[in-house]
Design a protein around this motif. Structure first.
Motif, PDB file in Angstrom:
ATOM      1  N   LEU A 121       0.710  -1.177   0.034  1.00  0.00           N
ATOM      2  CA  LEU A 121       0.000   0.117   0.121  1.00  0.00           C
ATOM      3  C   LEU A 121       0.752   1.365  -0.165  1.00  0.00           C
ATOM      4  O   LEU A 121       0.215   2.275  -0.484  1.00  0.00           O
ATOM      5  N   HIS A 122       1.942   1.153   0.498  1.00  0.00           N
ATOM      6  CA  HIS A 122       2.965   2.488   0.695  1.00  0.00           C
ATOM      7  C   HIS A 122       3.333   2.633  -1.002  1.00  0.00           C
ATOM      8  O   HIS A 122       3.160   3.971  -1.231  1.00  0.00           O
ATOM      9  N   PHE A 123       3.454   1.605  -1.903  1.00  0.00           N
ATOM     10  CA  PHE A 123       3.645   1.771  -3.072  1.00  0.00           C
ATOM     11  C   PHE A 123       2.404   2.392  -3.887  1.00  0.00           C
ATOM     12  O   PHE A 123       2.557   3.343  -4.764  1.00  0.00           O
ATOM     13  N   LEU A 124       1.159   1.625  -3.544  1.00  0.00           N
ATOM     14  CA  LEU A 124       0.273   2.086  -4.079  1.00  0.00           C
ATOM     15  C   LEU A 124      -0.315   3.459  -3.935  1.00  0.00           C
ATOM     16  O   LEU A 124      -0.741   4.160  -4.803  1.00  0.00           O
ATOM     17  N   HIS A 125       0.107   3.950  -2.570  1.00  0.00           N
ATOM     18  CA  HIS A 125      -0.133   5.339  -2.275  1.00  0.00           C
ATOM     19  C   HIS A 125       1.000   6.420  -2.644  1.00  0.00           C
ATOM     20  O   HIS A 125       0.890   7.473  -2.437  1.00  0.00           O
ATOM     21  N   GLY A 126       1.893   5.770  -3.443  1.00  0.00           N
ATOM     22  CA  GLY A 126       2.820   6.849  -3.877  1.00  0.00           C
ATOM     23  C   GLY A 126       3.986   7.058  -2.897  1.00  0.00           C
ATOM     24  O   GLY A 126       4.760   8.070  -3.086  1.00  0.00           O
ATOM     25  N   PRO A 153       8.778   4.845  -3.913  1.00  0.00           N
ATOM     26  CA  PRO A 153       8.693   5.238  -5.551  1.00  0.00           C
ATOM     27  C   PRO A 153       8.665   3.843  -6.358  1.00  0.00           C
ATOM     28  O   PRO A 153       9.470   2.947  -6.209  1.00  0.00           O
ATOM     29  N   LEU A 154       7.734   3.729  -7.174  1.00  0.00           N
ATOM     30  CA  LEU A 154       7.692   2.545  -8.058  1.00  0.00           C
ATOM     31  C   LEU A 154       7.231   3.541  -9.554  1.00  0.00           C
ATOM     32  O   LEU A 154       6.547   4.366  -9.518  1.00  0.00           O
ATOM     33  N   GLU A 155       8.047   3.173 -10.595  1.00  0.00           N
ATOM     34  CA  GLU A 155       7.665   3.679 -11.967  1.00  0.00           C
ATOM     35  C   GLU A 155       6.617   2.927 -12.457  1.00  0.00           C
ATOM     36  O   GLU A 155       6.239   1.697 -12.437  1.00  0.00           O
TER      37      GLU A 155
END
Ligand SMILES: NC(=O)c1ccc[n+]([C@@H]2O[C@H](COP(=O)([O-])OP(=O)(O)OC[C@H]3O[C@@H](n4cnc5c(N)ncnc54)[C@H](O)[C@@H]3O)[C@@H](O)[C@H]2O)c1
Ligand SMILES: [Zn+2]
Ligand SMILES: [Zn+2]
Length: 346
Positions: free
Chosen positions: A42-47, A50-52
């Motif tokens: 969810l940390h990635f989902l919520h930005g 960082p994920l491209e």
């Protein structure tokens, strides 16, 4: 192959991406049988991490070995395995000392460039570097749904109780009843702790903890310090496991531990700050242990033993099973807390 990819803040999609290939002689390719959605996703989902767009996501999975490089010794094609979310080298000083989360070449599945650019586990196929280190063979008879958490939240809960040196008769308080708290509470009970109090504010999560034999404490309805004191002869808990990762929970943990007790901080922190009343902590002789990321490899065999002995049961945690294609729905359910744990079936 099909894989869950990050699209942009708040959005994942299932896309056609290139099959992963064996790149190094000690790599393995695993055909994923089940993958879970984790709070860290969810940390990635919520930005927040960082994920491209287009990068793979997910790091909790089990599967079957599809291919191995020539240097892989411990696994063969067809073996059913759990995958560690921590990808370690297995050879550096830290790895040799059981602290694989501090590995010189530490990497993370499904975490973009900062995780070492490895693919995500919410996919049909997954490349696992240093396969002999980062895979765990699963015994026959252990169902996929019980095994799927071995490489992350289950090992983390077992680690937390181990780091806290929980022993028979210890009064343990677990702050946070998410998946990590759920497993930490069971691991504490498996080590003989009694009572095990679980503190949260979400009624369904407290009910889940109660089903496992823990005593729920609703921190909205009751003063946590008084609730824990009442069950511990006014002393406070011998061991507290903070499984939230928020300064308010850290403060609660320090409030409910007894003088001379241990606090294990397994919840994750990044930029947060708290005031540290050093004199108070010193006078209370507190033993605060920061867990860091779980050194999965040092704990997953023990976690497997607890599973096989039936002392830890993941089943009540799983609320949803969805085909991989429905991953966006799974993220929505999990992010809105309508799901306790979502499994994706490729
Ligand atoms: N150390 C590791 O390797 C590792 C591994 C996995 C997860 N984690 C971290 O562990 C933490 C918990 O993970 P999770 O998947 O269980 O998360 P989660 O968000 O599902 O669960 C956290 C729970 O804490 C409760 N909570 C929030 N504030 C509280 C407070 N002040 N007092 C009591 N309860 C409170 C929430 O209601 C929720 O039920 C996260 O920070 C996660 O990033 C660490
Ligand atoms: Zn995770
Ligand atoms: Zn290493």
């Amino acid at each position: 192959m099909r894989a869950v990819v990050y699209e942009g803040v708040g959005r994942v999609a299932v896309a056609e991406v290139a099959d992963p290939e064996l790149l190094l002689p000690d790599d393995a390719i695993v055909r994923v049988r089940l993958a879970a959605i984790c709070g860290s996703d969810l940390h990635f989902l919520h930005g927040k991490a960082p994920l491209e767009p287009g990068e793979g996501i997910g790091h909790e999975a089990i599967g079957v070995v599809e291919a191995v490089g020539p240097d892989v010794r411990r696994f063969r094609v067809g073996d059913r395995v759990a995958v560690s979310f921590v990808i370690a080298c297995g050879a550096c000083w830290f790895c040799a000392h059981g602290q694989t989360q501090l590995c010189e070449d530490f990497r993370n599945l499904g975490a973009g460039i900062f995780g070492g650019g490895l693919g995500g586990a919410q996919a049909e196929l997954l490349r696992v570097p240093h396969a002999d280190v980062n895979l765990l063979a699963l015994p026959q008879g252990l169902e996929d749904e019980r095994a799927v958490f071995l490489g992350d939240v289950l090992a983390t809960g077992v680690y937390a109780a181990g780091l806290g040196e929980v022993g028979p008769g210890d009064a343990v308080a677990v702050v946070g009843a998410g998946p990590v708290g759920f497993f930490a509470a069971q691991a504490a009970r498996a080590r003989g702790a009694d009572p095990v109090l679980v503190l949260d504010r979400l009624p369904d999560r407290l009910a889940l903890a109660e089903r496992l034999g823990a005593e729920p404490v609703d921190v909205e309805a009751r003063n946590p310090q008084m609730a824990v004191a009442r069950r511990t002869g006014d002393r406070g808990a011998d061991v507290v496991i903070e499984a939230v990762g928020h300064p308010s929970a850290f403060e609660t943990a320090l409030d409910v531990v007894r003088r001379g007790g241990r606090v294990v901080v397994v919840g994750m922190y990044a930029g947060e700050q708290v005031e540290a009343p050093l004199g108070v902590w010193w006078a209370r002789a507190l033993d605060v242990r920061f867990a860091g990321i779980c050194p999965v490899h040092a704990w997953w065999e023990r976690a497997l033993e607890e599973l096989l002995a039936g002392r830890i049961d993941p089943a009540p945690l799983v609320s949803h099973r969805l085909p991989l294609e429905e991953a966006p729905l799974g993220y929505e359910l999990f992010a809105s807390r309508r799901a306790t744990k979502v499994l994706l079936v490729p």
